[in-house]
Scaffold this active site. Structure first.
Site, PDB file in Angstrom:
ATOM      1  N   THR A  25       0.859  -1.176   0.195  1.00 45.04           N
ATOM      2  CA  THR A  25       0.079   0.105  -0.140  1.00 45.04           C
ATOM      3  C   THR A  25       1.021   1.143   0.003  1.00 45.04           C
ATOM      4  O   THR A  25       1.912   1.145   0.673  1.00 45.04           O
ATOM      5  CB  THR A  25      -0.882   0.199   1.236  1.00 45.04           C
ATOM      6  OG1 THR A  25      -1.956   1.021   1.138  1.00 45.04           O
ATOM      7  CG2 THR A  25      -0.257   0.158   2.783  1.00 45.04           C
TER       8      THR A  25
ATOM      9  N   ASP B  96      -7.647  -4.118   0.164  1.00 41.28           N
ATOM     10  CA  ASP B  96      -8.599  -3.237  -0.477  1.00 41.28           C
ATOM     11  C   ASP B  96      -9.784  -2.897   0.333  1.00 41.28           C
ATOM     12  O   ASP B  96     -10.331  -3.960   0.651  1.00 41.28           O
ATOM     13  CB  ASP B  96      -8.752  -3.702  -2.043  1.00 41.28           C
ATOM     14  CG  ASP B  96      -9.182  -2.570  -2.695  1.00 41.28           C
ATOM     15  OD1 ASP B  96      -8.392  -1.456  -3.353  1.00 41.28           O
ATOM     16  OD2 ASP B  96     -10.611  -2.512  -3.093  1.00 41.28           O
TER      17      ASP B  96
ATOM     18  N   PHE C 141      -8.226   8.367   9.349  1.00 40.42           N
ATOM     19  CA  PHE C 141      -8.032   8.743   8.254  1.00 40.42           C
ATOM     20  C   PHE C 141      -9.185   8.613   7.160  1.00 40.42           C
ATOM     21  O   PHE C 141     -10.069   8.171   7.920  1.00 40.42           O
ATOM     22  CB  PHE C 141      -6.776   8.170   7.407  1.00 40.42           C
ATOM     23  CG  PHE C 141      -6.892   6.710   7.151  1.00 40.42           C
ATOM     24  CD1 PHE C 141      -6.870   5.791   8.116  1.00 40.42           C
ATOM     25  CD2 PHE C 141      -7.334   6.219   5.695  1.00 40.42           C
ATOM     26  CE1 PHE C 141      -7.003   4.397   7.875  1.00 40.42           C
ATOM     27  CE2 PHE C 141      -7.488   4.862   5.476  1.00 40.42           C
ATOM     28  CZ  PHE C 141      -7.297   4.040   6.809  1.00 40.42           C
ATOM     29  N   GLY C 142      -9.204   8.821   6.021  1.00 34.88           N
ATOM     30  CA  GLY C 142     -10.235   8.857   5.187  1.00 34.88           C
ATOM     31  C   GLY C 142     -11.660   9.231   5.732  1.00 34.88           C
ATOM     32  O   GLY C 142     -12.057  10.432   5.963  1.00 34.88           O
ATOM     33  N   TYR C 143     -12.640   8.283   5.667  1.00 33.66           N
ATOM     34  CA  TYR C 143     -13.928   8.562   6.162  1.00 33.66           C
ATOM     35  C   TYR C 143     -14.181   8.418   7.622  1.00 33.66           C
ATOM     36  O   TYR C 143     -15.381   8.542   8.193  1.00 33.66           O
ATOM     37  CB  TYR C 143     -15.009   7.633   5.491  1.00 33.66           C
ATOM     38  CG  TYR C 143     -14.964   7.939   3.783  1.00 33.66           C
ATOM     39  CD1 TYR C 143     -15.588   8.976   3.214  1.00 33.66           C
ATOM     40  CD2 TYR C 143     -14.231   6.938   3.258  1.00 33.66           C
ATOM     41  CE1 TYR C 143     -15.541   9.087   2.006  1.00 33.66           C
ATOM     42  CE2 TYR C 143     -14.035   7.086   1.823  1.00 33.66           C
ATOM     43  CZ  TYR C 143     -14.815   7.971   1.087  1.00 33.66           C
ATOM     44  OH  TYR C 143     -14.895   8.261  -0.061  1.00 33.66           O
ATOM     45  N   ASP C 144     -13.109   8.290   8.577  1.00 33.82           N
ATOM     46  CA  ASP C 144     -13.391   8.065   9.849  1.00 33.82           C
ATOM     47  C   ASP C 144     -14.234   9.222  10.494  1.00 33.82           C
ATOM     48  O   ASP C 144     -15.151   8.921  11.580  1.00 33.82           O
ATOM     49  CB  ASP C 144     -11.760   7.977  10.480  1.00 33.82           C
ATOM     50  CG  ASP C 144     -11.386   6.356  10.398  1.00 33.82           C
ATOM     51  OD1 ASP C 144     -12.237   5.509  10.576  1.00 33.82           O
ATOM     52  OD2 ASP C 144     -10.151   6.272  10.490  1.00 33.82           O
TER      53      ASP C 144
ATOM     54  N   HIS D 278     -12.502  -3.184  10.376  1.00 29.95           N
ATOM     55  CA  HIS D 278     -12.649  -4.054   9.442  1.00 29.95           C
ATOM     56  C   HIS D 278     -11.009  -4.493   9.019  1.00 29.95           C
ATOM     57  O   HIS D 278     -11.183  -5.674   8.904  1.00 29.95           O
ATOM     58  CB  HIS D 278     -13.150  -3.351   8.181  1.00 29.95           C
ATOM     59  CG  HIS D 278     -12.641  -1.927   7.970  1.00 29.95           C
ATOM     60  ND1 HIS D 278     -12.070  -1.170   8.827  1.00 29.95           N
ATOM     61  CD2 HIS D 278     -12.370  -1.406   6.749  1.00 29.95           C
ATOM     62  CE1 HIS D 278     -11.724  -0.137   8.210  1.00 29.95           C
ATOM     63  NE2 HIS D 278     -11.611  -0.268   7.098  1.00 29.95           N
ATOM     64  N   ARG D 279     -10.155  -3.780   8.982  1.00 25.90           N
ATOM     65  CA  ARG D 279      -8.759  -3.935   8.749  1.00 25.90           C
ATOM     66  C   ARG D 279      -8.217  -4.636  10.167  1.00 25.90           C
ATOM     67  O   ARG D 279      -7.337  -5.782   9.605  1.00 25.90           O
ATOM     68  CB  ARG D 279      -7.987  -2.452   8.576  1.00 25.90           C
ATOM     69  CG  ARG D 279      -6.643  -2.824   8.304  1.00 25.90           C
ATOM     70  CD  ARG D 279      -5.981  -1.487   7.599  1.00 25.90           C
ATOM     71  NE  ARG D 279      -6.770  -1.038   6.476  1.00 25.90           N
ATOM     72  CZ  ARG D 279      -7.391  -0.108   6.784  1.00 25.90           C
ATOM     73  NH1 ARG D 279      -7.831   0.431   7.802  1.00 25.90           N
ATOM     74  NH2 ARG D 279      -8.348   0.335   5.711  1.00 25.90           N
TER      75      ARG D 279
HETATM   76  P1  ITT Z   1      -3.700   1.504  -1.588  1.00 25.67           P
HETATM   77  O1  ITT Z   1      -4.392   1.451  -2.747  1.00 25.67           O
HETATM   78  O2  ITT Z   1      -2.258   1.944  -1.983  1.00 25.67           O
HETATM   79  O3  ITT Z   1      -3.681   0.681  -0.428  1.00 25.67           O
HETATM   80  P2  ITT Z   1      -5.872   3.450  -1.208  1.00 25.67           P
HETATM   81  O4  ITT Z   1      -5.955   4.650  -0.512  1.00 25.67           O
HETATM   82  O5  ITT Z   1      -6.021   3.665  -2.937  1.00 25.67           O
HETATM   83  O6  ITT Z   1      -4.184   2.802  -1.016  1.00 25.67           O
HETATM   84  P3  ITT Z   1      -7.819   1.816  -1.364  1.00 25.67           P
HETATM   85  O7  ITT Z   1      -8.245   1.575  -2.725  1.00 25.67           O
HETATM   86  O8  ITT Z   1      -7.973   0.325  -0.623  1.00 25.67           O
HETATM   87  O9  ITT Z   1      -6.680   2.287  -0.848  1.00 25.67           O
HETATM   88  O10 ITT Z   1      -8.998   2.621  -0.925  1.00 25.67           O
HETATM   89  C1  ITT Z   1      -9.549   2.683   0.291  1.00 25.67           C
HETATM   90  C2  ITT Z   1     -10.190   4.105   0.742  1.00 25.67           C
HETATM   91  O11 ITT Z   1     -11.345   3.825   1.615  1.00 25.67           O
HETATM   92  C3  ITT Z   1      -9.281   4.857   1.671  1.00 25.67           C
HETATM   93  O12 ITT Z   1      -8.687   5.934   0.660  1.00 25.67           O
HETATM   94  C4  ITT Z   1     -10.183   5.645   2.609  1.00 25.67           C
HETATM   95  O13 ITT Z   1     -10.828   6.741   1.797  1.00 25.67           O
HETATM   96  C5  ITT Z   1     -11.324   4.604   2.592  1.00 25.67           C
HETATM   97  N1  ITT Z   1     -11.079   3.670   3.921  1.00 25.67           N
HETATM   98  C6  ITT Z   1     -10.565   2.455   4.006  1.00 25.67           C
HETATM   99  N2  ITT Z   1     -10.360   2.112   5.380  1.00 25.67           N
HETATM  100  C7  ITT Z   1     -10.767   3.170   6.182  1.00 25.67           C
HETATM  101  C8  ITT Z   1     -10.603   3.446   7.452  1.00 25.67           C
HETATM  102  O14 ITT Z   1     -10.134   2.360   8.282  1.00 25.67           O
HETATM  103  N3  ITT Z   1     -10.853   4.800   7.877  1.00 25.67           N
HETATM  104  C9  ITT Z   1     -11.431   5.547   6.843  1.00 25.67           C
HETATM  105  N4  ITT Z   1     -11.532   5.431   5.565  1.00 25.67           N
HETATM  106  C10 ITT Z   1     -11.264   3.971   5.016  1.00 25.67           C
END
Ligand code: ITT
Length: 195
Positions: free
Chosen positions: A7, A66, A148-151, A176-177
């Site tokens: 990743t 993913d 991060f992300g949608y947290d 989930h992770r």
């Molecule tokens: P890699 O492919 O390099 O792993 P990516 O960010 O492109 O990085 P994904 O394609 O798996 O990864 O997209 C996952 C997205 O889903 C991530 O960018 C977040 O926006 C969201 N996401 C996944 N897990 C999350 C979490 O634990 N908390 C918040 N948002 C999450």
């Protein structure tokens, strides 16, 4: 055991590193210039694409996740397009979801974070996969600074907190992770792979 973590997402790297710390597994970064195209139709297909590409490029076993957010009221969106749902930053994507969900009443805001994980041998063959979900609801506003992300818009069930308001440690226990990583570790241990 040395394992490549396939990743480039800094949030994922931080969580995986915390989960693997104190363990006999050493997570190595994937090569900077390796960016396999996520052409799969499912989380699992994309996880396999990433893990397999990283394993072959490094000649080491590799693990990839993913992941993304599935929202019932949006028919599963953003789903596998979570990282690129709208151009811009994570904050832009959160805002888009809050806008799309603005008229959806309490009680119809169910969602789940999904994590598909794949583990590949150095030749790129798939040795194990798992897919895990973390159920919650979508808030009406952002709350919290962690994660991060949608947290900041993901409300925990039965608690007045988002996944951006809990500690990293607790998130890894519930998420989930975290669930997927523990399954994968069980497999790696039971398979007694060569170190
Ligand atoms: P890699 O492919 O390099 O792993 P990516 O960010 O492109 O990085 P994904 O394609 O798996 O990864 O997209 C996952 C997205 O889903 C991530 O960018 C977040 O926006 C969201 N996401 C996944 N897990 C999350 C979490 O634990 N908390 C918040 N948002 C999450």
């Amino acid at each position: 055991m040395k394992l490549v973590l396939a990743t480039h997402n800094p949030g994922k790297i931080r969580e995986f590193s915390q989960m693997a710390s104190g363990d006999d597994i050493e997570l190595l970064p994937m090569p900077d210039d390796l960016d396999p195209e996520e052409t799969g139709a499912t989380f699992l297909e994309n996880a396999i694409i990433k893990a397999s590409a990283a394993a072959k490029a490094t000649n080491l076993p590799a693990v990839a996740d993913d992941s993304g957010l599935e929202i019932d009221a949006l028919e599963g969106r953003p789903g596998i397009r979570s990282a690129r749902y709208v151009p811009g930053s994570d904050a832009d994507r959160r805002l888009k979801i809050l806008e799309e969900m603005s008229e959806v009443p309490d009680g119809k805001r169910q969602a789940a974070f999904v994590c598909a994980m794949a583990f590949c041998s150095p030749d790129g063959a798939v040795l194990n996969t798992t897919e895990q979900r973390w159920h919650g609801t979508i808030g009406f506003e952002e709350r919290g600074q962690n994660g991060f992300g949608y947290d900041p818009i993901f409300n925990l069930i039965g608690r007045d907190e988002t996944s951006a308001m809990i500690t990293n440690e607790e998130k890894n226990t519930l998420s989930h992770r975290g669930q997927a990583w523990r399954e994968m570790l069980d497999f790696i241990r039971s398979a007694e792979l060569p170190v």
